[in-house]
Enzyme design. Sequence first.
Site, PDB file in Angstrom:
ATOM      1  N   SER A 406      77.197  32.566 105.226  1.00 11.90           N
ATOM      2  CA  SER A 406      77.238  34.225 105.338  1.00 11.90           C
ATOM      3  C   SER A 406      78.225  34.411 106.720  1.00 11.90           C
ATOM      4  O   SER A 406      78.976  35.532 106.884  1.00 11.90           O
ATOM      5  CB  SER A 406      76.049  34.856 105.431  1.00 11.90           C
ATOM      6  OG  SER A 406      75.064  34.409 104.927  1.00 11.90           O
ATOM      7  N   HIS A 427      80.760  32.793  98.853  1.00  8.71           N
ATOM      8  CA  HIS A 427      79.478  33.660  99.379  1.00  8.71           C
ATOM      9  C   HIS A 427      78.931  34.605  98.627  1.00  8.71           C
ATOM     10  O   HIS A 427      79.479  35.514  98.125  1.00  8.71           O
ATOM     11  CB  HIS A 427      80.191  34.253 100.834  1.00  8.71           C
ATOM     12  CG  HIS A 427      78.900  35.236 101.345  1.00  8.71           C
ATOM     13  ND1 HIS A 427      79.183  36.519 102.101  1.00  8.71           N
ATOM     14  CD2 HIS A 427      77.742  34.756 101.544  1.00  8.71           C
ATOM     15  CE1 HIS A 427      78.148  36.810 102.498  1.00  8.71           C
ATOM     16  NE2 HIS A 427      77.162  36.004 102.314  1.00  8.71           N
ATOM     17  N   GLU A 439      82.308  36.377  97.406  1.00  6.77           N
ATOM     18  CA  GLU A 439      83.577  36.400  98.285  1.00  6.77           C
ATOM     19  C   GLU A 439      83.848  34.994  98.212  1.00  6.77           C
ATOM     20  O   GLU A 439      83.258  33.954  98.610  1.00  6.77           O
ATOM     21  CB  GLU A 439      82.969  36.698  99.743  1.00  6.77           C
ATOM     22  CG  GLU A 439      82.786  38.273 100.194  1.00  6.77           C
ATOM     23  CD  GLU A 439      82.611  38.240 101.427  1.00  6.77           C
ATOM     24  OE1 GLU A 439      83.094  39.513 102.322  1.00  6.77           O
ATOM     25  OE2 GLU A 439      81.537  37.825 101.969  1.00  6.77           O
ATOM     26  N   ASN A 477      79.859  41.112 105.611  1.00  9.22           N
ATOM     27  CA  ASN A 477      79.132  41.097 106.803  1.00  9.22           C
ATOM     28  C   ASN A 477      79.555  41.716 108.001  1.00  9.22           C
ATOM     29  O   ASN A 477      79.009  42.124 108.826  1.00  9.22           O
ATOM     30  CB  ASN A 477      78.236  39.788 106.878  1.00  9.22           C
ATOM     31  CG  ASN A 477      77.253  39.667 105.791  1.00  9.22           C
ATOM     32  OD1 ASN A 477      76.859  40.650 104.895  1.00  9.22           O
ATOM     33  ND2 ASN A 477      76.609  38.410 105.569  1.00  9.22           N
TER      34      ASN A 477
END
Length: 697
Positions: A406, A427, A439, A477
């Site tokens: 991540s 991801h 992702e 994130n």
Amino acid sequence: MSDKIAYSRHGDIAVLTVRNPPVNALSQAVRQGLWDGMDRAEADDGARAVLIVGEGRAFFAGADITEFGKPPLQPHLPDLINRIEASPLLVVASMHGVSLGGGLEVALGCHYRIAVPSARVGLPEVHLGLLPGAGGTQRLPRLTGVEAGLEVMTTGRHVGAKEAHALGIIDVLQDGDPAENGIAYTEKLLSDGAPRRAVSEMPPPTPIDWDAAFEATLKRGRGQISPAWCVRAVQASVEKPFAEGLKAERQIFYDLMQTDQRQGMIHAFFSERAVSNLPELKGVEPRPVQQIGVIGGGTMGAGIATAALLAGLRVTLLEMSAEAGEAARNRIAGNLVGALKRGKINQKGHDTILNDTLSIATDYDRLSDADLVIEAVFEDMAVKKTVFAALDRVCKPGCILASNTSYLDINEIAATTSRPADVLGLHFFSPAHVMKLLEVVVADATAPDVAATGFALGKMLGKISVRAGVCDGFIGNRILSTYRTCADHMILDGASPYEIDKALEDFGFAMGPFAVADLAGLDIGWAVRKRKRAEGLDPRARDAAYADKLCEDGHFGQKTGKGYYDYAAGPKARVPNPDVMPLIEAERAAQGLTPREFSHEEIVRRYMASMVNEAAKVVGEGIARRPLDVDMTLLFGYGFPRYRGGPLKWADIVGLDGLLADIKRYAEDDPYFWQPAPLLEQLVAEGRTFDDLNKES
Ligand code: CAA
């Protein structure tokens, strides 16, 4: 006549065949063609009936959405449908594929409806921030009754032909070619002497408690207004003569057309389709993927394996020991039971997956056949490097090596292998077999066909795939970390986690940031904070350590029963944890801060400003290619309300100049955190929007 409609005669029947690929949207040319086709049929000697049928994939997918927001073009759909219904000829619709929105409304304006059993119908306008605006709210309830009609239009769901037949929407189900079926059915109606049958002339259905239905629908919409307005339009169908009801529906339709919600929803509709359509990957062939390896069988690894198995891929899952392998198998089996219950697979499919397509292994050599391997091991660079070294040793040439990290640097991971061109990030979001976002992290050396394979895999797994570049946290994130920091600053300055969650849930987020943190596990944020402190915080950055104390006491959120909230009465019955405010007050005192009041408006404004500012940096640095990539990331991975389109669409709507002015004002107190994004400054200076950038791409 428009070339979108082909006119032909079959005995007494005039056939209007719609040809507007890919999905027969009801564009101006199609509407005009249908109008002219009706005129021609009525003037055609010996024609006693009209059959409307679609060529290609669908009857009609509905109004042409690309015309929305522009001046309406004649003939208007409601007028066309009234004209069809009022024809002295018998008019029949033969439906296949989808009949959605205006498409179903055309069918409801016909006197009879036949469909193939695989057909689907629906009124999905609420998903575009609208309601059915061409008589759907007036005609459908006359066939189905109010409650069933409202359920169909407020959910916008696709209704299978069998159910639509049971509801009275479709008269006859018949397998075979839609045109041939339609002709045979119309011939039968003519020979039986079937009368013209206008739905608008049918008696209105029985009323319900309209105010209660309006309020309940509004509540279910979590801030979205169009489903609730369906109730008022249907109310008009019961209380007013048909023509008056139609006017009431049209007025609501026009009012909704002017709303920000309509803009947001339509932006989401097109962005959802554009997001995995990357100009740079046009024509790049993905590598074939049938056999995948997953390393690590924790919640994430088991979720990824489940998603792949449900998509029909063969999966070998690698664990450290036989016991850990067994635990992973049990996790996957648990996920599959859920899929079985939701009807995603049947019992046979379930058994085949567990007994045949899934293998559990403890030896890396078992991955030698894999086309693609995804690691989902502990989030630690040294551990990841060991895994990639082993993969580099055993995987066949051309095998794609993916990390589900991540935050960690994929370039650094790739550099430890002898094949960095084959390495990328994939991801997933937990639970990976449920969450829609993926992702696809394209590192510096990633080959184009490897990136294309990431997108192809995402499509196979039913994900919304977004391209991201390498940075701490990628798109989602990284932005989360910024708006979460903004929330922490507001806490230090006087807001409570509960005020912040309430303000953002009222804004439309599925959950506020503190409820989300409890769900994800407070240990995750704790680990990130520890890592960042170890790397060395900038002395200008404000730090908030109160949440660490919760973790030190073993409170990690829902999984331990306590976090910001107390879950003693169950995960849905959260109440504030009384230990939290004293920790916050102690921290404020230690930092010498005097708390002040925050209104809900200010909370939302600051939180959103921080999100937009970071998102603009992410786009400006090329981590996200286009603003719409950020919007879709937040929508599908972070519970951002769809009816607001995404943070950058929201920013365009509220105005970039005002947002930038606020950011500059906030920067007077905290210039380090509130550094304006250069892209935002540039857009404001040029008087342009984020959506302008989407259109240029
Ligand atoms: N108008 C314009 N374009 C449309 C469209 C529409 N109603 N429906 C689909 N398209 C386009 C898509 O944008 C896509 O274009 P690209 O290939 O350029 O990306 C193409 O048609 C194919 O669509 P999908 O990729 O979505 O194909 P699919 O097979 O996965 O799904 C579908 C097909 C179920 C029809 C889906 O596209 C869909 O749900 N469309 C929207 C249907 C809808 O909302 N209709 C109601 C319109 S509002 C209305 O009718 C108002 C009224 O009452 C007057």
